[in-house]
Write a protein that holds these residues in place. Structure first.
Motif, short mmCIF file in Angstrom:
data_model
loop_
_atom_site.label_atom_id
_atom_site.label_comp_id
_atom_site.label_asym_id
_atom_site.label_seq_id
_atom_site.Cartn_x
_atom_site.Cartn_y
_atom_site.Cartn_z
N LYS A 1 -3.63 -79.51 23.89
CA LYS A 1 -4.85 -79.02 23.25
C LYS A 1 -4.53 -78.36 21.92
CE LYS A 1 -7.68 -78.25 27.40
NZ LYS A 1 -8.35 -77.25 28.25
N GLU A 2 -3.48 -77.55 21.91
CA GLU A 2 -3.13 -76.86 20.66
C GLU A 2 -2.66 -77.86 19.61
OE1 GLU A 2 -0.26 -73.23 19.13
OE2 GLU A 2 -1.28 -73.12 21.05
N ALA A 3 -1.89 -78.86 20.04
CA ALA A 3 -1.42 -79.87 19.10
C ALA A 3 -2.60 -80.62 18.48
CB ALA A 3 -0.49 -80.86 19.82
N LEU A 4 -3.58 -80.96 19.31
CA LEU A 4 -4.75 -81.67 18.80
C LEU A 4 -5.64 -80.77 17.95
CD1 LEU A 4 -5.69 -83.88 21.87
CD2 LEU A 4 -4.91 -84.66 19.63
N SER B 1 -14.53 -78.66 19.96
CA SER B 1 -15.39 -78.69 21.15
C SER B 1 -14.95 -79.77 22.12
CB SER B 1 -16.85 -78.92 20.72
OG SER B 1 -17.69 -79.06 21.84
N ALA B 2 -14.61 -80.94 21.59
CA ALA B 2 -14.16 -82.03 22.45
C ALA B 2 -12.80 -81.74 23.06
CB ALA B 2 -14.10 -83.33 21.64
N ILE B 3 -11.92 -81.12 22.30
CA ILE B 3 -10.57 -80.84 22.78
C ILE B 3 -10.59 -79.84 23.93
CG2 ILE B 3 -8.36 -79.80 22.14
CD1 ILE B 3 -8.89 -80.98 19.30
N THR B 4 -11.44 -78.82 23.82
CA THR B 4 -11.48 -77.80 24.87
C THR B 4 -11.96 -78.35 26.21
OG1 THR B 4 -13.70 -77.12 24.12
CG2 THR B 4 -11.82 -75.90 23.24
N ASN C 1 1.39 -91.55 19.74
CA ASN C 1 0.01 -91.18 19.43
C ASN C 1 -0.84 -91.08 20.69
OD1 ASN C 1 -0.01 -93.90 20.06
ND2 ASN C 1 -1.54 -94.44 18.52
N ALA C 2 -0.18 -90.82 21.83
CA ALA C 2 -0.88 -90.82 23.11
C ALA C 2 -1.98 -89.76 23.19
CB ALA C 2 0.12 -90.62 24.26
N ALA C 3 -1.72 -88.58 22.65
CA ALA C 3 -2.73 -87.52 22.69
C ALA C 3 -3.93 -87.89 21.82
CB ALA C 3 -2.12 -86.20 22.22
N THR C 4 -3.66 -88.49 20.67
CA THR C 4 -4.74 -88.91 19.78
C THR C 4 -5.58 -90.01 20.44
OG1 THR C 4 -3.37 -88.38 17.86
CG2 THR C 4 -5.30 -89.77 17.48
N LEU C 5 -4.92 -90.96 21.08
CA LEU C 5 -5.63 -92.03 21.78
C LEU C 5 -6.48 -91.47 22.92
CD1 LEU C 5 -2.94 -94.88 21.95
CD2 LEU C 5 -5.02 -94.81 20.56
#
Length: 250
Positions: free
Chosen positions: A45-48, A120-123, A139-143
């Motif tokens: 979450k923090e990375a994103l 909002s989406a990340i949380t 790029n797994a977190a981004t995907l």
């Protein structure tokens, strides 16, 4: 008196060393503690959050879109016919250049609003599949964010883009007004005798959805670049949770 002073300094020094060693030991224990799903979830979450914030800042500056060939917004595909027949349009090249510039200015203006939407989406991310994302592609977190939130982000982002397209950004002319001038001039040519002989078709593209999709694609591209940096470069891990989570992948 001097001996007492030396004794006091010695006690303070030993105490400080002991406290420092305790901190070091606690840090070592913390670093050696196995990652939990909560750790991974928080790290991702923090990375994103960092990645999406940086992406928005990079793209929202003047020429953030316009001078970046990877994300620069050109005329919509269905309007490429305008470029092909540009010589038939009075002042056509200048009109196209101004529209392209304004398309990118509108996107630059709109992405300023992207950060709170992304946050909002990340949380809302759950810990499900957290380890899979961490150990997945670069790029797994981004995907993951894209797959889980693209539609919602698009719905939230579209009104921001519409506002930007109507905003008078350059020479007191909005992007939509500039687009209407270009397509209006072209459609007159397309409807003329010469246009019919050349089999020209009129262009009636709505810009809001086109620019929204392009802007979001650019944002996710930049988020992926930020994610890759955090995964690859320890100096980009600016918090303890990022260091802990992503150091496991080094």
């Amino acid at each position: 008196m001097f001996r007492k002073f030396i004794l006091l300094l010695s006690v303070l020094y030993l105490t400080s060393c002991a406290e420092l060693q305790t901190i070091v030991n606690e840090y070592a224990v913390e670093q050696d503690r196995p990652l939990t799903s909560f750790d991974v979830s928080q790290g991702l979450k923090e990375a994103l959050q960092i990645g999406s914030k940086n992406a928005s800042q990079i793209l929202s500056i003047e020429d953030g879109f316009y001078k970046d060939e990877l994300v620069k917004i050109l005329l919509p595909p269905e309007a490429q016919t305008i470029s092909k027949h540009i010589k038939m349009i009075p002042g056509g090249e200048d009109l196209v250049d101004k529209v392209v510039l304004r398309l990118n200015r509108a996107a630059e203006d709109a992405v300023v609003e992207a950060t709170p939407i992304f946050v909002s989406a990340i949380t809302e991310m759950t810990i499900q599949d957290a380890f899979g994302i961490l150990k997945g592609d670069q790029n797994a977190a981004t995907l993951y964010l894209n797959n889980k939130s693209y539609s919602k982000l698009r719905d939230l982002f579209l009104p921001k883009v519409k506002t930007s397209l109507d905003k008078k950004l350059l020479a007191n002319i909005s992007t939509n007004e500039s687009w209407d001038m270009l397509t209006g001039t072209y459609n007159k040519v397309a409807g003329s005798f010469a246009g019919k002989i050349a089999s020209l078709e009129t262009v009636n593209t709505q810009l809001d959805e086109y620019v929204t999709n392009k802007a979001l694609d650019a944002l996710f591209l930049k988020v992926a670049e930020e994610e890759l940096q955090i995964r690859k470069d320890p100096m980009k891990r600016v918090s303890s949770i990022l260091k802990k989570v992503f150091s496991q992948q080094d």
